[in-house]
Motif scaffolding. Structure first.
Motif, short mmCIF file in Angstrom:
data_model
loop_
_atom_site.label_atom_id
_atom_site.label_comp_id
_atom_site.label_asym_id
_atom_site.label_seq_id
_atom_site.Cartn_x
_atom_site.Cartn_y
_atom_site.Cartn_z
N ASN A 193 0.82 -1.21 0.00
CA ASN A 193 0.00 0.00 0.00
C ASN A 193 0.86 1.27 0.00
OD1 ASN A 193 0.96 -0.42 2.60
ND2 ASN A 193 -0.82 0.51 3.57
N ILE A 194 2.01 1.21 -0.67
CA ILE A 194 2.90 2.38 -0.72
C ILE A 194 2.22 3.57 -1.37
CG2 ILE A 194 3.95 1.82 -2.96
CD1 ILE A 194 5.77 3.19 0.16
N CYS A 195 1.28 3.31 -2.29
CA CYS A 195 0.56 4.41 -2.97
C CYS A 195 -0.24 5.22 -1.96
CB CYS A 195 -0.36 3.83 -4.05
SG CYS A 195 -1.32 5.06 -4.93
N SER A 196 -0.93 4.55 -1.04
CA SER A 196 -1.71 5.25 -0.01
C SER A 196 -0.81 6.00 0.95
CB SER A 196 -2.57 4.25 0.77
OG SER A 196 -3.48 3.59 -0.09
N ILE A 197 0.32 5.39 1.32
CA ILE A 197 1.26 6.05 2.22
C ILE A 197 1.81 7.32 1.57
CG2 ILE A 197 3.51 5.80 3.36
CD1 ILE A 197 2.85 2.84 3.74
N TYR A 198 2.17 7.22 0.30
CA TYR A 198 2.71 8.38 -0.42
C TYR A 198 1.68 9.51 -0.49
CZ TYR A 198 4.09 11.25 -4.42
OH TYR A 198 4.38 12.30 -5.25
N CYS A 199 0.45 9.17 -0.84
CA CYS A 199 -0.59 10.20 -0.96
C CYS A 199 -0.85 10.89 0.37
CB CYS A 199 -1.88 9.57 -1.49
SG CYS A 199 -1.83 9.12 -3.23
N PHE A 200 -0.85 10.13 1.47
CA PHE A 200 -1.08 10.73 2.77
C PHE A 200 0.01 11.76 3.11
CE2 PHE A 200 0.29 10.46 7.27
CZ PHE A 200 -0.74 11.18 7.83
N HIS A 201 1.26 11.39 2.94
CA HIS A 201 2.36 12.29 3.29
C HIS A 201 2.48 13.46 2.31
CE1 HIS A 201 4.24 10.01 6.61
NE2 HIS A 201 3.71 8.96 6.00
N GLN A 202 2.28 13.18 1.02
CA GLN A 202 2.47 14.22 0.02
C GLN A 202 1.32 15.23 -0.01
OE1 GLN A 202 0.85 14.42 -3.30
NE2 GLN A 202 2.16 16.08 -4.03
N GLN A 203 0.10 14.75 0.27
CA GLN A 203 -1.08 15.62 0.16
C GLN A 203 -1.53 16.20 1.50
OE1 GLN A 203 -4.27 13.67 -1.95
NE2 GLN A 203 -2.90 12.83 -3.50
N PHE A 204 -1.12 15.59 2.61
CA PHE A 204 -1.67 16.00 3.89
C PHE A 204 -0.60 16.43 4.89
CE2 PHE A 204 -4.88 13.42 1.91
CZ PHE A 204 -6.08 14.06 2.21
N LEU A 205 0.26 15.49 5.30
CA LEU A 205 1.19 15.80 6.38
C LEU A 205 2.23 16.83 5.97
CD1 LEU A 205 2.08 15.34 9.22
CD2 LEU A 205 3.35 13.32 8.50
N LEU A 206 2.88 16.66 4.84
CA LEU A 206 3.92 17.61 4.41
C LEU A 206 3.36 19.02 4.20
CD1 LEU A 206 6.80 18.23 3.64
CD2 LEU A 206 6.31 17.43 1.32
N PRO A 207 2.24 19.21 3.47
CA PRO A 207 1.70 20.57 3.33
C PRO A 207 1.34 21.21 4.67
CG PRO A 207 0.72 19.11 1.70
CD PRO A 207 1.50 18.25 2.63
N ALA A 208 0.82 20.42 5.60
CA ALA A 208 0.45 20.97 6.91
C ALA A 208 1.69 21.45 7.66
CB ALA A 208 -0.30 19.92 7.73
N LEU A 209 2.78 20.70 7.60
CA LEU A 209 4.03 21.10 8.27
C LEU A 209 4.64 22.32 7.60
CD1 LEU A 209 5.66 17.60 8.93
CD2 LEU A 209 4.61 19.14 10.62
N GLN A 210 4.59 22.36 6.28
CA GLN A 210 5.15 23.51 5.55
C GLN A 210 4.39 24.79 5.92
OE1 GLN A 210 4.68 21.97 1.57
NE2 GLN A 210 6.85 21.41 1.41
N LYS A 211 3.09 24.71 5.95
CA LYS A 211 2.29 25.90 6.28
C LYS A 211 2.56 26.35 7.72
CE LYS A 211 -2.47 27.56 6.50
NZ LYS A 211 -3.92 27.21 6.34
N ARG A 212 2.69 25.41 8.64
CA ARG A 212 2.91 25.76 10.03
C ARG A 212 4.27 26.42 10.23
NH1 ARG A 212 0.28 24.26 14.42
NH2 ARG A 212 -1.44 24.71 12.98
N MET A 213 5.30 25.93 9.56
CA MET A 213 6.63 26.52 9.72
C MET A 213 6.69 27.92 9.11
SD MET A 213 8.06 24.37 11.57
CE MET A 213 9.64 25.23 11.66
N GLU A 214 5.87 28.18 8.10
CA GLU A 214 5.82 29.52 7.51
C GLU A 214 5.21 30.53 8.47
OE1 GLU A 214 3.66 29.03 3.92
OE2 GLU A 214 5.28 28.00 2.85
N GLU A 215 4.29 30.06 9.32
CA GLU A 215 3.62 30.96 10.26
C GLU A 215 4.08 30.72 11.70
OE1 GLU A 215 -0.42 28.21 10.78
OE2 GLU A 215 -0.43 29.87 9.35
#
Length: 564
Positions: free
Chosen positions: A51-73
């Motif tokens: 299920n690497i496809c699901s793992i990739y989508c979760f990190h690429q679409q959800f966790l990483l963008p959330a961390l990037q936005k938080r570090m900017e603010e």
């Protein structure tokens, strides 16, 4: 605190790049080769990448963008615990990947030798600069190591965070959730390690003993000395202790190396100086350890195993009684059988008739386990097959065969056991009907309808999978409303497949899809597209509505369950 949060972002960015390499490069290239030229089966690629496809989508679409936005603010909102607390439950999906990891490594090794196109694609990709001169196997290890990395970073973050900080409570909760996810992965690792040990012992015994079973656990093994009853001389023996049995083995020399043939299985011990006694119904053995420490270890291990086994049996007995007394279950609702039912095995064909079966309880079966016709008190009564233990109707058990375990006396057996024991078909019509509807000996019920957000039969097909429409039982459980489980039938206890829904898109099929079935819909994610067909328009609408809520939810599974 800022540096740790920033390190989390930097490592997450690098990790998403690794996931992209696995999913969008290695996996995609191999799938394209398999689908276009059929150089190797698509199932091999799916088996490798799980299920690497699901793992990739979760990190690429959800966790990483959330961390990037938080570090900017960060200056106005210096915290990461709330983000991790919200998204940590999704990390449970790693359990499936970790559980499949050993099999993935084996598939890669096998097909690197078996298929030249497979080997060429892997080696060509490995030579690319973004692979950093590392092998596919090395990159596939990244997801296994990622969750423990989260746990370490979060522990460091909490250690440096003041207790009165606004993020302390969320960070503490996040750590608990991530530790649970880590344990989920570690449990899968431990389970695979137990199976490897069982396979090693199975090979040691020359395949003579049926021990490779998920319910079996290897407790202890080692050499021991047996004291002769005649003259007190010692003989070298080998003990293998499982959670439900003790194997007493003698050396047996073979050309392929030393193996052990099972001579006795017992589950009792009494301590005496430097020796201990293993007593059974037919025989007792006095065994001698090499040291007092070794003797004490064996006695403690055996006694602890006996105690745990007795407690388990007693728990199963109480649970079975409570299920029998439960009169609130509708007669046609799928009901989960008692856990003790999971211990029912029929054995291999070579053992059929040689060992008394563990019979399935009549009250726990409503349909004949051969022809699937419902039982009744007059024309369709229940009977036990004395060879396999299945509950069958009179028509499916009107045959007689001699069974070795019953002193070669004739006993009532089902049509399939008769064919295997006697070697001839008693009725071509009857045998065909039984074979076509044959089920696993470990058949138990699946999740009941009241425990799910939605469940029903659907026809399904994977785009490019090379297979046509297949009917299966689909369930979205209440306690995991972001995962779609695929069962072969409503009473199956083990799902054939689990599909994390996060990151999928739900839509009606397009004209280019060329689907011949009505009431169809599809879910798509990256290079994976699954088609479904419902029995009616209303069922189609319900599935699309619930799936649409699940795939877009960013607030965690509890919120989804509440919405549904």
């Amino acid at each position: 605190v800022f540096n740790i949060a920033n390190e989390l972002l930097l490592t997450e960015t690098a990790y998403v790049s690794k996931l992209h390499l696995l999913d969008q490069v290695f996996c995609l290239r191999l799938l394209e080769e398999a689908r276009s030229r059929s150089s190797f089966p698509c199932d091999v690629v799916h088996g490798i990448f799980s299920n690497i496809c699901s793992i990739y989508c979760f990190h690429q679409q959800f966790l990483l963008p959330a961390l990037q936005k938080r570090m900017e603010e960060w200056n106005s909102n210096p915290r990461i615990g709330d983000i991790l607390q919200k998204l940590a439950p999704f990390l449970k999906m790693y359990g499936e990947y970790v559980k499949n990891f050993d099999r993935s490594m084996e598939l890669v090794n096998v097909w690197m030798e078996r298929s030249a196109p497979f080997k060429a694609i892997v080696q060509e990709t490995q030579r690319e600069e973004r692979c950093g001169n590392l092998t596919l196997q090395h990159h596939m290890l990244e997801p296994v190591q990622r969750i423990p990395r989260y746990e370490l970073l979060l522990k460091d973050y909490l250690h440096r965070l003041p207790e009165d900080d606004q993020d302390h409570r969320d960070a503490q909760k996040s750590l608990e959730l991530i530790a649970t996810a880590a344990e989920h992965s570690n449990a899968a690792i431990r389970k695979m390690e137990r199976m490897r040990k069982l396979l090693k012992v199975y090979e040691l015994l020359g395949g003579e003993e049926d021990i490779v079973n998920p319910t079996n656990e290897l407790i202890k093994e080692g050499h021991i000395l047996k004291l002769s009853n005649k003259n007190g001389s010692t003989q070298d023996r080998y003990l293998i202790l499982f959670n439900d049995r003790l194997l007493y083995c003698v050396p047996k020399l073979r050309l392929i190396g030393q193996k052990y043939g099972v001579r006795l299985k017992e589950t009792s011990s009494v301590a005496v100086p430097r020796t201990f006694l293993v007593s059974g119904k037919q025989r007792s053995l006095e065994l001698q350890a090499r040291t007092e420490v070794e003797k004490r270890d064996w006695i403690q291990a055996i006694q602890a195993t006996i105690q745990r086994h007795e407690q388990t049996v007693e728990s199963f007995r109480h649970l079975t009684c409570s299920l029998r007394d439960d009169e609130s279950t509708p007669p046609h609702s799928p009901v989960r059988h008692a856990p003790s039912q999971l211990l029912v095995v029929g054995g291999s064909a070579s053992h059929l008739g040689k060992r008394a079966p563990t019979p399935i309880r009549e009250k726990e079966v409503t349909l004949c386990m051969k022809c699937q016709e419902p039982f009744n008190a007059i024309t369709k009564r229940r009977h036990h097959c004395k060879a396999c233990g299945h509950v069958v109707c009179g028509k499916c058990s009107e045959f007689r065969a001699r069974l070795s375990y019953d002193n070669n006396r004739t006993n009532r057996v089902c049509v399939d056991c008769y064919a295997m024991l006697v070697g001839v078909c008693p009725s071509q019509v009857g045998l065909s009907s039984s074979s076509q509807r044959r089920r696993s000996i470990l058949e138990v019920s699946s999740l009941a309808a009241e425990n799910s957000v939605i469940c029903s039969f659907l026809y399904h097909m994977e785009k490019g999978g090379g297979r046509g429409w297949t009917k299966a039982w689909f369930v979205i459980p209440e306690n995991e409303p972001l995962v779609l489980y695929v069962y072969g039938a409503p009473q199956d206890v083990k799902a054939q497949r689990s599909i994390p829904l996060i990151g999928f898109e739900v839509a009606l099929p397009e004209s280019c899809d060329r689907l011949e079935r009505r009431h169809a819909f599809k879910i798509s994610q990256s290079h994976l597209t699954l088609y479904f067909s419902a029995e009616g328009e209303e069922l189609q609408r319900r599935w699309m509505d619930i799936l649409s809520r699940a795939v877009v939810c960013r607030d965690g599974p509890n919120v989804v369950a509440d919405q549904m």
